[in-house]
Design a protein around this motif. Structure first.
Motif, mmCIF file in Angstrom:
data_model
loop_
_atom_site.group_PDB
_atom_site.id
_atom_site.type_symbol
_atom_site.label_atom_id
_atom_site.label_comp_id
_atom_site.label_asym_id
_atom_site.label_seq_id
_atom_site.Cartn_x
_atom_site.Cartn_y
_atom_site.Cartn_z
ATOM 1 N N TYR A 63 0.827 -1.215 0.000
ATOM 2 C CA TYR A 63 0.000 0.000 0.000
ATOM 3 C C TYR A 63 0.860 1.264 0.000
ATOM 4 O O TYR A 63 0.474 2.284 -0.598
ATOM 5 N N CYS A 64 2.018 1.206 0.657
ATOM 6 C CA CYS A 64 2.933 2.358 0.611
ATOM 7 C C CYS A 64 3.458 2.562 -0.807
ATOM 8 O O CYS A 64 3.563 3.701 -1.287
ATOM 9 N N TYR A 65 3.789 1.456 -1.487
ATOM 10 C CA TYR A 65 4.262 1.560 -2.867
ATOM 11 C C TYR A 65 3.166 2.113 -3.784
ATOM 12 O O TYR A 65 3.408 3.008 -4.605
ATOM 13 N N LEU A 66 1.961 1.593 -3.636
ATOM 14 C CA LEU A 66 0.872 2.028 -4.522
ATOM 15 C C LEU A 66 0.512 3.497 -4.313
ATOM 16 O O LEU A 66 0.115 4.183 -5.255
ATOM 17 N N SER A 67 0.637 3.978 -3.080
ATOM 18 C CA SER A 67 0.251 5.356 -2.774
ATOM 19 C C SER A 67 1.426 6.321 -2.791
ATOM 20 O O SER A 67 1.233 7.535 -2.669
ATOM 21 N N ASP A 68 2.665 5.764 -2.918
ATOM 22 C CA ASP A 68 3.889 6.568 -2.851
ATOM 23 C C ASP A 68 3.950 7.341 -1.527
ATOM 24 O O ASP A 68 4.223 8.547 -1.493
ATOM 25 N N VAL A 69 3.692 6.607 -0.442
ATOM 26 C CA VAL A 69 3.738 7.173 0.904
ATOM 27 C C VAL A 69 4.685 6.329 1.748
ATOM 28 O O VAL A 69 4.608 5.101 1.739
ATOM 29 N N LYS A 70 5.593 6.972 2.460
ATOM 30 C CA LYS A 70 6.504 6.254 3.342
ATOM 31 C C LYS A 70 5.817 6.004 4.682
ATOM 32 O O LYS A 70 4.991 6.813 5.122
ATOM 33 N N PRO A 71 6.141 4.888 5.376
ATOM 34 C CA PRO A 71 5.495 4.598 6.661
ATOM 35 C C PRO A 71 5.607 5.741 7.663
ATOM 36 O O PRO A 71 4.651 6.027 8.390
ATOM 37 N N LEU A 82 -5.031 5.861 2.531
ATOM 38 C CA LEU A 82 -6.390 5.350 2.778
ATOM 39 C C LEU A 82 -7.251 5.441 1.528
ATOM 40 O O LEU A 82 -8.070 4.549 1.259
ATOM 41 N N ASN A 83 -7.071 6.486 0.742
ATOM 42 C CA ASN A 83 -7.803 6.566 -0.528
ATOM 43 C C ASN A 83 -7.390 5.438 -1.464
ATOM 44 O O ASN A 83 -8.232 4.812 -2.123
ATOM 45 N N VAL A 84 -6.081 5.170 -1.532
ATOM 46 C CA VAL A 84 -5.598 4.071 -2.362
ATOM 47 C C VAL A 84 -6.167 2.750 -1.871
ATOM 48 O O VAL A 84 -6.587 1.901 -2.677
ATOM 49 N N TRP A 85 -6.195 2.555 -0.556
ATOM 50 C CA TRP A 85 -6.749 1.306 -0.010
ATOM 51 C C TRP A 85 -8.195 1.124 -0.462
ATOM 52 O O TRP A 85 -8.592 0.024 -0.862
ATOM 53 N N HIS A 86 -8.987 2.180 -0.409
ATOM 54 C CA HIS A 86 -10.388 2.080 -0.831
ATOM 55 C C HIS A 86 -10.497 1.772 -2.325
ATOM 56 O O HIS A 86 -11.288 0.899 -2.732
ATOM 57 N N LYS A 95 -15.238 10.246 2.648
ATOM 58 C CA LYS A 95 -15.482 11.687 2.482
ATOM 59 C C LYS A 95 -14.680 12.495 3.496
ATOM 60 O O LYS A 95 -15.219 13.175 4.357
ATOM 61 N N MET A 96 -13.355 12.400 3.366
ATOM 62 C CA MET A 96 -12.477 13.172 4.238
ATOM 63 C C MET A 96 -12.416 14.619 3.757
ATOM 64 O O MET A 96 -12.395 14.883 2.554
ATOM 65 N N GLN A 97 -12.355 15.543 4.715
ATOM 66 C CA GLN A 97 -12.377 16.960 4.359
ATOM 67 C C GLN A 97 -11.084 17.400 3.682
ATOM 68 O O GLN A 97 -11.084 18.168 2.727
ATOM 69 N N TYR A 98 -9.958 16.907 4.205
ATOM 70 C CA TYR A 98 -8.659 17.314 3.661
ATOM 71 C C TYR A 98 -7.884 16.074 3.223
ATOM 72 O O TYR A 98 -6.906 15.676 3.837
ATOM 73 N N ALA A 99 -8.310 15.460 2.146
ATOM 74 C CA ALA A 99 -7.672 14.233 1.668
ATOM 75 C C ALA A 99 -6.791 14.524 0.463
ATOM 76 O O ALA A 99 -7.151 15.331 -0.413
ATOM 77 N N LEU A 100 -5.630 13.879 0.425
ATOM 78 C CA LEU A 100 -4.743 13.999 -0.725
ATOM 79 C C LEU A 100 -5.283 13.140 -1.863
ATOM 80 O O LEU A 100 -5.651 11.980 -1.668
ATOM 81 N N LYS A 101 -5.324 13.681 -3.041
ATOM 82 C CA LYS A 101 -5.927 13.004 -4.191
ATOM 83 C C LYS A 101 -5.015 11.901 -4.720
ATOM 84 O O LYS A 101 -3.822 11.885 -4.494
ATOM 85 N N LEU A 107 -2.045 4.902 -10.366
ATOM 86 C CA LEU A 107 -2.319 3.781 -9.467
ATOM 87 C C LEU A 107 -2.418 2.476 -10.252
ATOM 88 O O LEU A 107 -1.850 1.451 -9.847
ATOM 89 N N ALA A 108 -3.110 2.496 -11.393
ATOM 90 C CA ALA A 108 -3.245 1.293 -12.214
ATOM 91 C C ALA A 108 -1.875 0.805 -12.702
ATOM 92 O O ALA A 108 -1.608 -0.403 -12.730
ATOM 93 N N THR A 109 -1.002 1.735 -13.052
ATOM 94 C CA THR A 109 0.357 1.375 -13.486
ATOM 95 C C THR A 109 1.137 0.729 -12.352
ATOM 96 O O THR A 109 1.829 -0.278 -12.537
ATOM 97 N N ARG A 110 1.009 1.304 -11.163
ATOM 98 C CA ARG A 110 1.724 0.758 -10.003
ATOM 99 C C ARG A 110 1.176 -0.621 -9.615
ATOM 100 O O ARG A 110 1.931 -1.508 -9.195
ATOM 101 N N ILE A 111 -0.126 -0.814 -9.713
ATOM 102 C CA ILE A 111 -0.711 -2.128 -9.407
ATOM 103 C C ILE A 111 -0.153 -3.179 -10.354
ATOM 104 O O ILE A 111 0.232 -4.283 -9.946
ATOM 105 N N ALA A 112 -0.093 -2.848 -11.642
ATOM 106 C CA ALA A 112 0.445 -3.798 -12.629
ATOM 107 C C ALA A 112 1.905 -4.134 -12.314
ATOM 108 O O ALA A 112 2.321 -5.301 -12.421
ATOM 109 N N ALA A 113 2.691 -3.134 -11.926
ATOM 110 C CA ALA A 113 4.101 -3.381 -11.602
ATOM 111 C C ALA A 113 4.233 -4.225 -10.348
ATOM 112 O O ALA A 113 5.087 -5.114 -10.256
#
Length: 405
Positions: A63-71, A82-86, A95-101, A107-113
């Motif tokens: 999930y960190c790889y797919l979202s490009d987020v470090k732990p 969390l958006n990527v997880w969903h 429906k988070m007020q301040y969510a990163l898009k 994401l589809a490219t990263r899933i395939a990789a």
């Protein structure tokens, strides 16, 4: 899996729990306790939060790889993860007020990789994948996959108070659905989403939550009424209470540990279970063991271990532990086996057990012990495989003392 997205408040709780585990190194159960205390949440919502948190930790590197987020960026960037997880689980975005898009094409490219990298897809850190491949060979990929699955809910019937049929019927009346577990005659699997610990059955001590594989280890001890039995690494006492049931509450059952708070918890559980033959004793020094030399009919050594068989239940361990810790544990296991085995009388049985699936902690330890302790003989052992059983992963070996040292 969920059939709807998390609420904004639940999403924030998941991010906060993950941050506490990943940045501060807090064990997951304590992170839950810290964040849930004082919260007015329905049990179903608590279940949804723990489901999402557990799934993310079981495959954190994916999930960190797919979202490009470090732990370590969870508090700041967790909304994108969390958006990527969903999206990954085909759910509407929360429906988070301040969510990163999230860029869905990226994401589809990263899933395939990621699909081209089996260890990453299975949420396995490199150090663990290398260790598993080295120690388990061709068996490792199936175990790696099994350890990504959510842990099932198993309970052990307390035969001091009821039968398995009685418990299943009573739980059914309390809207808890269970099924019998093949090969484990004390186990029921809970298959409904129920508030298990609010039932009258639990309050009356009719059952304990315990993995079915763990129940097999206690059963392997073969304790009988009237025996002198020692559970020498008792912890909070799940196996101790199972052994008391085998003994029908008759005989002496000594539960020992190096931490008093665990034994205090065991005393409370034993009272609820009606396990009146349980006696607790802190291991203050080596003298505690020496005083019990050759007195026990049965000794259980559920030794400290890597916990690499129970990662689906404790997924945070994958990201907190390192391969450097294993040699330290192996040395401790060797010392405990050598020292504590002195408590077994001639004709008595020792069960060495771990919640690991790695041979270095299991059969290798037993073989090394037997090579220098000819007064014990090997009886049998069993690897309880998550891939083959759906249980947590365990190992046990039965050794009989055939002579004095």
């Amino acid at each position: 899996m969920l059939n709807s997205s998390l609420s904004p408040s639940s999403t924030e709780l998941v991010i906060s729990i993950l941050d506490l585990v990943l940045k501060e190194g807090k064990p997951l159960d304590r992170a839950y306790s810290q964040h849930f205390s004082g919260q007015q949440l329905e049990s179903t919502e608590l279940g949804r939060i723990t489901l999402v948190t557990g799934d993310i930790l079981r495959r954190l590197n994916l999930y960190c790889y797919l979202s490009d987020v470090k732990p370590e960026e969870m508090s700041r960037m967790g909304s994108r993860l969390l958006n990527v997880w969903h999206l990954f689980n085909n759910l509407p975005l929360p429906k988070m007020q301040y969510a990163l898009k999230v860029d869905e094409d990226e994401l589809a490219t990263r899933i395939a990789a990621a699909k081209e990298q089996p260890a990453l897809w299975d949420g396995c850190p490199d150090w663990l994948n290398e260790m598993g491949a080295a120690q388990l060979g061709d068996r490792w990929p199936a175990e790696r996959v099994a350890l990504t699955l959510p842990a099932k809910r198993f309970i052990r019937v307390n035969t001091l108070k009821c039968t398995r049929d009685d418990l299943a019927k009573k739980l059914r009346n309390e809207r808890v659905q269970t099924v019998e577990v093949e090969g484990v005659d004390t186990a029921l699997e809970v298959v409904s989403d129920s508030a298990l610990f609010k039932t009258e059955s639990f309050k009356k001590g009719w059952f304990e939550q315990q993995d079915a594989g763990s129940q097999l280890i206690a059963s392997a001890l073969g304790a009988k009424p009237g025996m002198c039995v020692v559970d020498a690494c008792a912890g909070a006492g799940g196996k101790t209470l199972s052994i008391s049931s085998q003994m029908q509450g008759k005989g002496r059952l000594l539960a020992m540990d190096v931490e008093q708070w665990k034994l205090d918890n065991l005393k409370q559980r034993a009272r609820r279970a009606g396990a009146h033959n349980v006696e607790t004793r802190i291991i203050a020094s080596s003298k505690t063991i020496k005083r019990l030399k050759m007195t026990a009919d049965r000794v259980l050594l559920d030794v400290p271990c890597s916990g690499l068989g129970v990662l689906k239940r404790n997924p945070d361990a994958k990201w907190r532990d390192t391969p450097e810790r294993l040699p330290i544990l192996v040395a401790l296991q060797k010392d405990i086996l050598q020292s504590y085995s002195r408590m077994v009388k001639v004709g008595g049985m020792l069960v060495y057990a771990t919640c690991s699936i790695m041979p270095e902690e299991n059969r290798d330890q037993v073989d090394a012990f037997l090579a220098t302790n000819k007064h014990f003989r090997f009886v049998e052992d069993e690897n309880i495989s998550p891939a083959e059983t759906g249980f947590d992963g365990f190992y046990y070996a039965k050794l009989e003392r055939i002579a004095e040292a």
